[in-house]
Design a protein around this motif. Structure first.
Motif, PDB file in Angstrom:
ATOM      1  N   ALA A  62       2.456  -1.427  11.471  1.00 43.64           N
ATOM      2  CA  ALA A  62       2.301  -0.140  10.776  1.00 43.64           C
ATOM      3  C   ALA A  62       3.510   0.249   9.928  1.00 43.64           C
ATOM      4  O   ALA A  62       3.370   0.956   8.930  1.00 43.64           O
ATOM      5  N   ARG A  87       0.781  -0.170   5.532  1.00 41.41           N
ATOM      6  CA  ARG A  87       0.376   1.175   5.947  1.00 41.41           C
ATOM      7  C   ARG A  87       1.487   2.191   5.645  1.00 41.41           C
ATOM      8  O   ARG A  87       1.326   3.092   4.848  1.00 41.41           O
ATOM      9  N   ASP A 116       0.209   3.312   2.358  1.00 37.82           N
ATOM     10  CA  ASP A 116      -0.789   4.328   2.702  1.00 37.82           C
ATOM     11  C   ASP A 116      -2.218   3.790   2.583  1.00 37.82           C
ATOM     12  O   ASP A 116      -3.164   4.545   2.363  1.00 37.82           O
ATOM     13  N   ASP A 118      -5.410   1.927   4.431  1.00 38.22           N
ATOM     14  CA  ASP A 118      -5.963   1.762   5.778  1.00 38.22           C
ATOM     15  C   ASP A 118      -6.013   0.269   6.072  1.00 38.22           C
ATOM     16  O   ASP A 118      -7.036  -0.397   5.893  1.00 38.22           O
ATOM     17  N   THR A 119      -4.870  -0.256   6.503  1.00 41.66           N
ATOM     18  CA  THR A 119      -4.752  -1.710   6.686  1.00 41.66           C
ATOM     19  C   THR A 119      -5.608  -2.213   7.841  1.00 41.66           C
ATOM     20  O   THR A 119      -6.027  -3.372   7.847  1.00 41.66           O
TER      21      THR A 119
END
Length: 374
Positions: A62, A87, A116, A118-119
């Motif tokens: 993340a 992300r 940003d 949505d991985t």
């Protein structure tokens, strides 16, 4: 850089699917085959790995950039990925021995990166639909033009990329007085492979991707090595012929990743493009010779045909990937030739498989002793 100052950005996949995010601050577009890496650390090594040339990287961790960059933690002389999708991008870092932050490093290399996104959803989509070409861009209002750019990107299947990342001229690594000499074919070699060989008492001469056997033999080496690298292995005709010649002369040979595939092709075993490949530092491997498991670092989108490998009377499967039973290692019977599909030189880790370098050096030492008595 403040969050609200960043522009909108997007990921456009070849099938028309779009994921939205924000630019980290470098305007433009980047294309390539989209892939994902599941490693929790080591992003700088990933970004500079020549095996990723021509690919857009999705990081599943993340947070990217939180420990900055260190000039020593690179696998080549430049960033090799086409672009980054993540992300959360950290503009600040908190490691004492960092040389700079990730944003300034990207800016220096003019690398387009977007965050940003949505991985989790993107990676899930790639897992289901397979690796495909994509484009990332800050030009979010011109989708039709982006689709035209994306349509012009060649497929990774059949694509020769070793020439894009290989050295142009031979060079040396290690102590010239070291007891072992190795000729290495660079088809996308990582620096940590050379470090692992040199620290074990090897002096290495690294040759360009299209070098022939006479070129490598001129160094009078104790053994030969074929490196990792990007792209499809089948177009690498010179490397395949080189491997055939080394094998025919019954000389020691070790191959990693793309080098493993080249050795398989030299033995009549075909390769194929995987659905989405193996990329990360937690891939489970079983060593069939010892029965032990290894956690490994992997980065490949092609693999060798298992059925053809099992049917080849001259080849033995030594390692398998426990997630999908693909071939992860082979050796030639009655010859000092072996290879693995994964990366035993893993940096920052794991180190379960570094014994393969010890094994290679031991083979070269014994072979040298035998040669000196003849």
């Amino acid at each position: 850089m403040k969050y609200q100052q960043r522009k909108k950005a997007l990921v456009l996949l070849a099938d028309g699917t779009i994921f939205y995010g924000k630019s980290v601050g470098i305007d433009g577009s980047a294309t390539g085959e989209i892939c994902f890496n599941t490693g929790m650390t080591g992003y700088q090594e990933i970004f500079t790995d020549p095996s990723y040339f021509g690919q857009l990287m999705v990081t599943t961790n993340a947070h990217i950039g939180n420990y900055g960059v260190n000039d020593l933690e690179v696998e080549s002389d430049s960033i090799k990925i086409s672009g980054l999708i993540c992300r959360n991008f950290s503009f600040t870092h908190s490691r004492v021995d960092s040389d700079s932050n990730l944003f300034d490093w990207f800016k220096k290399h003019n690398l387009v990166a977007i965050s940003d996104v949505d991985t989790r959803a993107l990676v899930s989509y790639i897992r289901d639909n397979g690796a495909m070409n994509a484009i990332i861009s800050t030009d979010v209002d011109n989708i039709d033009e982006l689709k035209k750019q994306l349509a012009a990107v060649p497929s990774m299947e059949g694509l020769e990329l070793a020439s894009k990342v290989s050295t142009k001229e031979p060079y040396f690594i290690g102590d010239e007085n070291a007891p072992i000499k190795i000729s290495a074919l660079d088809i996308g070699i990582k620096k940590n492979i050379l470090r692992n060989l040199s620290k074990r008492g090897a002096y290495i001469k690294v040759f360009p991707y299209n070098s022939n056997f006479a070129d490598l033999e001129s160094f009078n080496p104790d053994g030969y090595f074929i490196s990792n690298g990007p792209g499809d292995p089948e177009p690498l005709k010179e490397a395949i012929e080189l491997a055939k010649e080394i094998i025919k002369r019954d000389l020691p040979l070790f191959g990693i990743c793309l080098g493993h595939q080249v050795i398989a092709l030299a033995n009549g075993i075909s390769t194929y493009k995987m659905h989405n490949g193996h990329r990360g530092i937690n891939h489970p491997i079983k060593n069939l010779l010892t029965g032990k498991g290894e956690i490994t670092s992997q980065n490949h989108g092609f693999a060798i045909n298992r059925e053809e490998t099992e049917a080849n009377q001259n080849v033995e499967i030594t390692h398998i990937h426990l997630n999908d039973n693909t071939v992860a290692g082979i050796r030639l019977k009655n010859k000092n030739v072996f290879s693995v599909q994964y990366h035993p030189e893993a940096s920052p880790g794991p180190n379960d498989s570094v014994y393969l370098f010890d094994q290679f050096i031991e083979i070269l030492g014994k072979n040298k002793e035998v040669s000196s008595t003849l």
